[in-house]
Structures are given as structure tokens and as C-alpha cells.
Design a protein around this motif. Structure first.
Motif, short mmCIF file in Angstrom:
data_model
loop_
_atom_site.label_atom_id
_atom_site.label_comp_id
_atom_site.label_asym_id
_atom_site.label_seq_id
_atom_site.Cartn_x
_atom_site.Cartn_y
_atom_site.Cartn_z
N MET A 58 0.87 -1.18 0.00
CA MET A 58 0.00 0.00 0.00
C MET A 58 0.91 1.24 0.00
O MET A 58 2.07 1.15 0.38
N PRO A 59 0.37 2.39 -0.41
CA PRO A 59 1.17 3.61 -0.35
C PRO A 59 1.70 3.85 1.07
O PRO A 59 0.97 3.66 2.05
N ALA A 60 2.93 4.27 1.17
CA ALA A 60 3.58 4.45 2.47
C ALA A 60 2.84 5.43 3.37
O ALA A 60 2.82 5.27 4.59
N ALA A 61 2.21 6.43 2.76
CA ALA A 61 1.54 7.47 3.55
C ALA A 61 0.13 7.06 4.00
O ALA A 61 -0.52 7.80 4.74
N MET A 62 -0.33 5.89 3.58
CA MET A 62 -1.69 5.47 3.94
C MET A 62 -1.78 5.18 5.43
O MET A 62 -0.98 4.42 5.97
N PRO A 63 -2.75 5.78 6.12
CA PRO A 63 -2.90 5.53 7.56
C PRO A 63 -3.21 4.06 7.85
O PRO A 63 -3.79 3.36 7.03
N ARG A 101 -5.40 0.96 5.90
CA ARG A 101 -4.83 -0.34 5.52
C ARG A 101 -5.68 -1.48 6.09
O ARG A 101 -5.96 -2.45 5.41
N ALA A 102 -6.08 -1.32 7.36
CA ALA A 102 -6.91 -2.34 8.01
C ALA A 102 -8.27 -2.44 7.32
O ALA A 102 -8.78 -3.54 7.09
N ALA A 103 -8.86 -1.29 6.99
CA ALA A 103 -10.16 -1.29 6.30
C ALA A 103 -10.04 -1.93 4.92
O ALA A 103 -10.93 -2.71 4.51
N ALA A 104 -8.97 -1.63 4.21
CA ALA A 104 -8.76 -2.22 2.88
C ALA A 104 -8.60 -3.74 3.00
O ALA A 104 -9.19 -4.50 2.22
N HIS A 105 -7.82 -4.17 3.98
CA HIS A 105 -7.61 -5.61 4.18
C HIS A 105 -8.94 -6.30 4.52
O HIS A 105 -9.26 -7.36 3.96
N ALA A 106 -9.71 -5.71 5.43
CA ALA A 106 -11.01 -6.30 5.81
C ALA A 106 -11.96 -6.35 4.62
O ALA A 106 -12.63 -7.36 4.39
N THR A 107 -12.01 -5.26 3.86
CA THR A 107 -12.90 -5.22 2.69
C THR A 107 -12.50 -6.26 1.67
O THR A 107 -13.35 -6.98 1.14
N HIS A 108 -11.20 -6.36 1.38
CA HIS A 108 -10.74 -7.36 0.41
C HIS A 108 -11.04 -8.79 0.90
O HIS A 108 -11.47 -9.63 0.11
N SER A 109 -10.83 -9.04 2.17
CA SER A 109 -11.11 -10.37 2.72
C SER A 109 -12.59 -10.71 2.58
O SER A 109 -12.95 -11.82 2.18
#
Length: 185
Positions: free
Chosen positions: A80-85, A89-97
Motif C-alpha cells: 500500500m502507499p507508504a503514507a496510507m494511515p 490499511r486495516a479497512a482495505a484488508h477487511a474489505t478485500h477479505s
């Protein structure tokens, strides 16, 4: 064979991109067909054709989702982009899962719904798939409800995924969308 480490990749490879867009297109078509066929009263030739296409799409999405998961498990994902909070990242991971889980659960509930309705799925009109259960009206009703609820859950997550990608592209301008849309690089 060595695979690029996460640190050395800025985007997904061609196979991952193909899986992503093909499954997305098929899910849109399957949802649309499900919506249209549900509004057709009775058993017209058009409705039966739409039901068949809907089932074929579901079986295809299931198979492609399994292959996509296998590919992802062996190749990983670009960072993920380094500047992403962290919360994003957690929300993206949960959504993808959840998206992966629903890519499997929606077709499975549809397949089981057909079995409980006493209707065999014949993939592409050629390959008869095994019937898992015998006709069961109570199970049929439960699976129909589950299939519809999971579809609408998938629709909400799909929309959230698209909106988040657009936010990253046009508000954050962090290049996240370019990982899955090569011509944006």
C-alpha cells in the motif's frame, strides 16, 4: 522461480489484473441478470435463459475466485502507499477479505439453492454438476434468502471498494488505483 518481493512491485501483475477485472465484470452481469430475472413473472423462455446465464456466471465466478485466491496466495500483493494511515490499511484488508469470501459464498448459496429447489445446474448447458441436496422447500427458502442477502452485501462492499479506489485516485492522488489499472501509471 523467484517472485518479486512486495518492496519491488508497484502494481499487480497481468494475471492478477485479468482476474480482478474479469471477475468484476462477471459479478456485475450476474447481479444484473439476477435482478432482471426476478422481476419476470412465471417461467418464460427469456427468464429461463437468464436463470441459466446467471448460474453459469456464478459457477465461473466461483472457479475464477478460487484461482485468484491461489494466485494471490503464491504471489502476494504490492505494498500500500507508504503514507496510507493504518486504519485505511486495516479497512482495505477487511474489505478485500470480505470480497473474497463473498465471491465464494454467493455462488455456493446459489448453487445450493438450485439443489434445494430440485433443479440441477448444467454448466454452459453441457456439463451437469452434482446435486448436493434433494428438493427441500424449507432449505430452498432459507438459501434463497441467504443468496439475496449475500448478493446485496456484496453490492455494498463492491460499491465501497470502487468509491475508495476513486477517492485514492482523485482526492488522495497516491497512485493506488494504478496498481490495478496499468494505463494510469
Amino acid at each position: 522461480m523467484e517472485f518479486p518481493s512486495e518492496e519491488n512491485r508497484s502494481g499487480y501483475n497481468g494475471v492478477a489484473v485479468l482476474f480482478h477485472w474479469l471477475i468484476a465484470l462477471l459479478m456485475i452481469c450476474g447481479f444484473y441478470l439476477g435482478w432482471v430475472m426476478s422481476d419476470i413473472p412465471g417461467f418464460t423462455p427469456a427468464k429461463l435463459r437468464y436463470v441459466s446465464w446467471h448460474k453459469w456466471i456464478g459457477v465461473t465466478v466461483f472457479a475464477l475466485a478460487l484461482l485468484r485466491l491461489l494466485w494471490r496466495a503464491t504471489r502476494g500483493a504490492p505494498p500500500m502507499p507508504a503514507a496510507m494511515p493504518k486504519w485505511q490499511r486495516a479497512a482495505a484488508h477487511a474489505t478485500h477479505s470480505l470480497l473474497y469470501a463473498l465471491m465464494l459464498a454467493v455462488p455456493v448459496t446459489g448453487y445450493l439453492f438450485s439443489s434445494a429447489a430440485g433443479v440441477q445446474v448444467v454448466y454452459l448447458g453441457i456439463l451437469p454438476l452434482p446435486t448436493i441436496t434433494g428438493p427441500d422447500q424449507a432449505l430452498k427458502a432459507l438459501l434463497r434468502t441467504a443468496h439475496i442477502a449475500l448478493n446485496y452485501t456484496l453490492l455494498v462492499l463492491f460499491a465501497t471498494h470502487v468509491l475508495a479506489a476513486l477517492k485514492h485516485q482523485f482526492v488522495e492522488r497516491d497512485g493506488l488505483l494504478a496498481r490495478m489499472v496499468p494505463f494510469l501509471k
